[in-house]
Design a protein around this motif. Sequence first.
Motif, PDB file in Angstrom:
ATOM      1  N   PHE A  65      98.676  66.111  37.966  1.00  0.00           N
ATOM      2  CA  PHE A  65      97.984  66.005  39.248  1.00  0.00           C
ATOM      3  C   PHE A  65      96.938  64.903  39.197  1.00  0.00           C
ATOM      4  O   PHE A  65      96.812  64.111  40.113  1.00  0.00           O
ATOM      5  N   ALA A  66      96.191  64.837  38.095  1.00  0.00           N
ATOM      6  CA  ALA A  66      95.100  63.872  37.989  1.00  0.00           C
ATOM      7  C   ALA A  66      95.611  62.443  37.905  1.00  0.00           C
ATOM      8  O   ALA A  66      94.870  61.521  38.169  1.00  0.00           O
ATOM      9  N   GLU A  67      96.875  62.246  37.537  1.00  0.00           N
ATOM     10  CA  GLU A  67      97.394  60.897  37.418  1.00  0.00           C
ATOM     11  C   GLU A  67      97.984  60.364  38.718  1.00  0.00           C
ATOM     12  O   GLU A  67      98.528  59.278  38.736  1.00  0.00           O
ATOM     13  N   ASP A  68      97.906  61.088  39.802  1.00  0.00           N
ATOM     14  CA  ASP A  68      98.486  60.623  41.058  1.00  0.00           C
ATOM     15  C   ASP A  68      97.417  60.593  42.150  1.00  0.00           C
ATOM     16  O   ASP A  68      96.778  61.593  42.420  1.00  0.00           O
ATOM     17  N   GLY A 119      91.069  65.110  39.347  1.00  0.00           N
ATOM     18  CA  GLY A 119      91.913  64.591  40.423  1.00  0.00           C
ATOM     19  C   GLY A 119      91.301  64.758  41.797  1.00  0.00           C
ATOM     20  O   GLY A 119      91.955  64.504  42.800  1.00  0.00           O
ATOM     21  N   LYS A 120      90.034  65.151  41.864  1.00  0.00           N
ATOM     22  CA  LYS A 120      89.393  65.418  43.155  1.00  0.00           C
ATOM     23  C   LYS A 120      88.509  64.277  43.651  1.00  0.00           C
ATOM     24  O   LYS A 120      88.103  64.254  44.806  1.00  0.00           O
ATOM     25  N   ARG A 121      88.195  63.327  42.794  1.00  0.00           N
ATOM     26  CA  ARG A 121      87.385  62.172  43.176  1.00  0.00           C
ATOM     27  C   ARG A 121      87.987  60.921  42.566  1.00  0.00           C
ATOM     28  O   ARG A 121      88.529  60.952  41.466  1.00  0.00           O
ATOM     29  N   LEU A 122      87.864  59.839  43.303  1.00  0.00           N
ATOM     30  CA  LEU A 122      88.250  58.556  42.743  1.00  0.00           C
ATOM     31  C   LEU A 122      87.125  57.571  42.999  1.00  0.00           C
ATOM     32  O   LEU A 122      86.325  57.742  43.920  1.00  0.00           O
ATOM     33  N   THR A 123      87.085  56.558  42.159  1.00  0.00           N
ATOM     34  CA  THR A 123      86.132  55.469  42.340  1.00  0.00           C
ATOM     35  C   THR A 123      86.939  54.208  42.592  1.00  0.00           C
ATOM     36  O   THR A 123      87.734  53.791  41.743  1.00  0.00           O
ATOM     37  N   LEU A 124      86.745  53.641  43.762  1.00  0.00           N
ATOM     38  CA  LEU A 124      87.397  52.387  44.136  1.00  0.00           C
ATOM     39  C   LEU A 124      86.432  51.262  43.816  1.00  0.00           C
ATOM     40  O   LEU A 124      85.277  51.278  44.262  1.00  0.00           O
ATOM     41  N   ARG A 125      86.876  50.302  43.046  1.00  0.00           N
ATOM     42  CA  ARG A 125      86.075  49.118  42.715  1.00  0.00           C
ATOM     43  C   ARG A 125      86.705  47.933  43.424  1.00  0.00           C
ATOM     44  O   ARG A 125      87.871  47.603  43.207  1.00  0.00           O
ATOM     45  N   ALA A 126      85.943  47.296  44.323  1.00  0.00           N
ATOM     46  CA  ALA A 126      86.396  46.111  45.055  1.00  0.00           C
ATOM     47  C   ALA A 126      85.596  44.915  44.543  1.00  0.00           C
ATOM     48  O   ALA A 126      84.378  45.004  44.398  1.00  0.00           O
ATOM     49  N   GLY A 157      87.457  38.168  41.894  1.00  0.00           N
ATOM     50  CA  GLY A 157      87.515  37.487  40.608  1.00  0.00           C
ATOM     51  C   GLY A 157      87.125  38.348  39.423  1.00  0.00           C
ATOM     52  O   GLY A 157      87.944  38.688  38.607  1.00  0.00           O
ATOM     53  N   VAL A 158      85.847  38.711  39.327  1.00  0.00           N
ATOM     54  CA  VAL A 158      85.337  39.455  38.181  1.00  0.00           C
ATOM     55  C   VAL A 158      84.857  40.825  38.635  1.00  0.00           C
ATOM     56  O   VAL A 158      84.010  40.934  39.524  1.00  0.00           O
ATOM     57  N   SER A 159      85.382  41.884  38.011  1.00  0.00           N
ATOM     58  CA  SER A 159      85.076  43.247  38.411  1.00  0.00           C
ATOM     59  C   SER A 159      83.584  43.572  38.353  1.00  0.00           C
ATOM     60  O   SER A 159      83.075  44.335  39.169  1.00  0.00           O
ATOM     61  N   THR A 160      82.869  42.974  37.418  1.00  0.00           N
ATOM     62  CA  THR A 160      81.435  43.276  37.272  1.00  0.00           C
ATOM     63  C   THR A 160      80.617  42.796  38.460  1.00  0.00           C
ATOM     64  O   THR A 160      79.490  43.243  38.652  1.00  0.00           O
ATOM     65  N   LEU A 161      81.169  41.905  39.278  1.00  0.00           N
ATOM     66  CA  LEU A 161      80.450  41.386  40.439  1.00  0.00           C
ATOM     67  C   LEU A 161      80.841  42.089  41.735  1.00  0.00           C
ATOM     68  O   LEU A 161      80.556  41.595  42.814  1.00  0.00           O
ATOM     69  N   GLY A 162      81.476  43.230  41.621  1.00  0.00           N
ATOM     70  CA  GLY A 162      81.953  43.937  42.804  1.00  0.00           C
ATOM     71  C   GLY A 162      81.088  45.122  43.183  1.00  0.00           C
ATOM     72  O   GLY A 162      79.952  45.276  42.722  1.00  0.00           O
ATOM     73  N   ARG A 163      81.646  45.958  44.052  1.00  0.00           N
ATOM     74  CA  ARG A 163      80.996  47.187  44.519  1.00  0.00           C
ATOM     75  C   ARG A 163      81.963  48.342  44.352  1.00  0.00           C
ATOM     76  O   ARG A 163      83.174  48.167  44.408  1.00  0.00           O
ATOM     77  N   SER A 164      81.394  49.536  44.197  1.00  0.00           N
ATOM     78  CA  SER A 164      82.207  50.735  44.019  1.00  0.00           C
ATOM     79  C   SER A 164      81.925  51.740  45.116  1.00  0.00           C
ATOM     80  O   SER A 164      80.799  51.841  45.591  1.00  0.00           O
ATOM     81  N   GLN A 165      82.960  52.474  45.487  1.00  0.00           N
ATOM     82  CA  GLN A 165      82.840  53.595  46.418  1.00  0.00           C
ATOM     83  C   GLN A 165      83.498  54.810  45.778  1.00  0.00           C
ATOM     84  O   GLN A 165      84.496  54.678  45.075  1.00  0.00           O
ATOM     85  N   THR A 166      82.926  55.978  46.065  1.00  0.00           N
ATOM     86  CA  THR A 166      83.540  57.231  45.646  1.00  0.00           C
ATOM     87  C   THR A 166      84.260  57.822  46.847  1.00  0.00           C
ATOM     88  O   THR A 166      83.731  57.833  47.958  1.00  0.00           O
ATOM     89  N   TRP A 167      85.475  58.275  46.613  1.00  0.00           N
ATOM     90  CA  TRP A 167      86.258  58.949  47.641  1.00  0.00           C
ATOM     91  C   TRP A 167      86.528  60.372  47.167  1.00  0.00           C
ATOM     92  O   TRP A 167      86.698  60.619  45.972  1.00  0.00           O
ATOM     93  N   ILE A 168      86.578  61.306  48.107  1.00  0.00           N
ATOM     94  CA  ILE A 168      86.778  62.709  47.788  1.00  0.00           C
ATOM     95  C   ILE A 168      88.106  63.170  48.367  1.00  0.00           C
ATOM     96  O   ILE A 168      88.392  62.943  49.544  1.00  0.00           O
ATOM     97  N   ARG A 169      88.911  63.832  47.520  1.00  0.00           N
ATOM     98  CA  ARG A 169      90.223  64.323  47.964  1.00  0.00           C
ATOM     99  C   ARG A 169      90.031  65.454  48.971  1.00  0.00           C
ATOM    100  O   ARG A 169      89.237  66.358  48.747  1.00  0.00           O
TER     101      ARG A 169
END
Length: 149
Positions: free
Chosen positions: A20-23, A125-132, A135-147
């Motif tokens: 479940f957690a892998e999908d 599997g109940k929360r995900l973190t989207l990193r947008a 170019g370089v991931s360290t210069l992005g922003r993250s959001q938490t989404w809730i299932r």
Amino acid sequence: MQKNILLATVASLFFSGNVFAEDISGVWQQIDDKSGAAKAIIKIHKEANQTYTGKIVKVTPRPGYTPRDTCNNCPAPYTNDPILGMEIIKGLKHVSGTNNYEKGRVIDPLAGKVYDAKIKLNATGKRLTLRAYMGVSTLGRSQTWIRLE
């Protein structure tokens, strides 16, 4: 006998939890990383080519916010598309043996910008973190989404 039943039960819970957690397929509440307010409801599904796509299925009303109807200054193929129903995530690929998804693209329909994207799903599997990022991931922003399912 009881020891074997207990062991089988624990093993089935462990393995079913990991599957479940892998999908990331399902319905998710997007949470704004700046305000902490709910923004939209996104439905993520797995495509035939084994990548994941996410579509806005509902824009969440917020106090003091008037939602836009169309994508703001968005590049083709999103130009003037309605936000409701828009595929904002495309091309995410599962990294085998992990709860990570990479090599995707995400569009911010309020800013009209397209970013590289990766997702990390938590162990339950109940929360995900989207990193947008660009170019370089360290210069992005993250959001938490809730299932929601």
